[in-house]
Design a protein around this motif. Structure first.
Motif, short mmCIF file in Angstrom:
data_model
loop_
_atom_site.label_atom_id
_atom_site.label_comp_id
_atom_site.label_asym_id
_atom_site.label_seq_id
_atom_site.Cartn_x
_atom_site.Cartn_y
_atom_site.Cartn_z
N MET A 1 31.51 43.90 62.61
CA MET A 1 32.88 43.62 62.15
C MET A 1 32.86 43.32 60.65
N SER A 2 33.81 43.88 59.93
CA SER A 2 33.88 43.64 58.50
C SER A 2 34.24 42.19 58.22
N ASN A 3 33.67 41.65 57.17
CA ASN A 3 34.01 40.31 56.74
C ASN A 3 34.59 40.41 55.34
N HIS A 4 35.89 40.63 55.29
CA HIS A 4 36.54 40.85 54.00
C HIS A 4 36.57 39.57 53.16
N ALA A 5 36.71 38.42 53.82
CA ALA A 5 36.73 37.16 53.07
C ALA A 5 35.40 36.93 52.37
N LEU A 6 34.30 37.23 53.05
CA LEU A 6 32.99 37.04 52.44
C LEU A 6 32.81 37.97 51.25
N ALA A 7 33.24 39.21 51.39
CA ALA A 7 33.12 40.16 50.29
C ALA A 7 33.96 39.72 49.10
N GLU A 8 35.17 39.21 49.36
CA GLU A 8 36.02 38.75 48.26
C GLU A 8 35.50 37.45 47.66
N ARG A 9 34.86 36.61 48.48
CA ARG A 9 34.24 35.40 47.95
C ARG A 9 33.17 35.77 46.93
N HIS A 10 32.30 36.71 47.29
CA HIS A 10 31.23 37.12 46.38
C HIS A 10 31.81 37.77 45.12
N ARG A 11 32.84 38.59 45.29
CA ARG A 11 33.46 39.22 44.11
C ARG A 11 34.07 38.17 43.20
N LEU A 12 34.78 37.22 43.77
CA LEU A 12 35.40 36.17 42.97
C LEU A 12 34.35 35.32 42.27
N ALA A 13 33.26 34.98 42.97
CA ALA A 13 32.19 34.20 42.35
C ALA A 13 31.58 34.95 41.17
N GLU A 14 31.38 36.25 41.33
CA GLU A 14 30.84 37.05 40.23
C GLU A 14 31.80 37.08 39.04
N LEU A 15 33.07 37.22 39.31
CA LEU A 15 34.06 37.24 38.23
C LEU A 15 34.10 35.90 37.50
N LEU A 16 34.07 34.81 38.25
CA LEU A 16 34.06 33.48 37.64
C LEU A 16 32.82 33.28 36.78
N ALA A 17 31.66 33.67 37.31
CA ALA A 17 30.42 33.50 36.56
C ALA A 17 30.44 34.32 35.28
N ALA A 18 30.93 35.54 35.35
CA ALA A 18 30.96 36.41 34.18
C ALA A 18 31.97 35.94 33.14
N ALA A 19 33.09 35.38 33.59
CA ALA A 19 34.15 34.96 32.67
C ALA A 19 33.80 33.69 31.92
N GLY A 20 33.01 32.80 32.54
CA GLY A 20 32.73 31.52 31.91
C GLY A 20 33.82 30.51 32.20
N PRO A 21 33.64 29.26 31.78
CA PRO A 21 34.53 28.17 32.22
C PRO A 21 35.88 28.10 31.52
#
Length: 212
Positions: A1-21
């Motif tokens: 079963m797809s876990n879309h929330a997990l995929a979006e969590r990882h994408r959001l974490a990557e975007l936050l890390a790349a953007a900086g605080p």
């Protein structure tokens, strides 16, 4: 079963890390640091998370939010990326998927679209369908309650739904499911949408819910 929330969590974490605080977001008045603190509090501090929706508790939530924003940004991103703790309600089977697929998609776009970066990336088809299934309730609760006009939210393939006050002029908003969700949550100015309807109705809508 797809876990879309997990995929979006990882994408959001990557975007936050790349953007900086200190990068901007589409959440009014919030930097990426503020958003990261909110995400951590939401699943790790239920005593404070309640104030996000319950007015009398907002003061406590604000104080906890301020204390978390003082933590190292890298720690906040790491805590969010690692997922909810065992005792969190979001750790219950199915809870993360049900509660966070839309939440994390919208906040990922809040980070991705706040600057002058590249055009939004296409949403995977399965995830687009998951967002579409959640749209009717969200559209009624968010856009439908606020809109002064009748709204037809339509996909390019012709599927659609209608919300808003009956008997009022109708404005048609057309876009992919993720874009329609962003509109419903007040991010329509940065969404890829087409808008059709009487000019006065579109203008009345624009004062309440931004459109391109």
């Amino acid at each position: 079963m797809s876990n879309h929330a997990l995929a979006e969590r990882h994408r959001l974490a990557e975007l936050l890390a790349a953007a900086g605080p200190d990068a901007p977001t589409l959440c009014a008045g919030w930097s990426t640091r503020d958003l990261a603190a909110h995400l951590v509090i939401r699943e790790r501090r239920p005593d404070a998370a309640a104030g996000i929706r319950i007015g009398p508790l907002a003061g406590h939530t604000h104080r906890v939010q301020e204390s978390y924003t003082e933590r190292p940004y890298e720690e906040l991103v790491r805590l969010f990326r690692s997922g909810p703790p065992v005792l969190s309600l979001f750790s219950l089977p199915g809870a993360d998927e049900a509660a966070n697929t839309v939440e994390y998609f919208v906040h990922a776009e809040d980070v991705a679209r706040a600057g002058e970066g590249p055009a939004p990336r296409p949403t995977p088809p399965g995830r687009a369908e998951a967002l579409w299934r959640r749209l009717p309730l969200i559209a009624r609760l968010e856009a439908g309650r606020r809109s002064p006009v009748r709204l037809e939210l339509s996909r390019p393939d012709g599927r659609g739904l209608t919300v808003g006050p009956a008997g009022s002029p109708t404005v048609r908003i057309t876009g992919e499911p993720g874009e329609l969700l962003l509109f419903a949550f007040g991010r329509g100015a940065r969404a890829e949408l087409t808008v059709d309807g009487p000019s006065d109705a579109v203008e009345a809508l624009r004062h309440v819910l931004p459109v391109p």
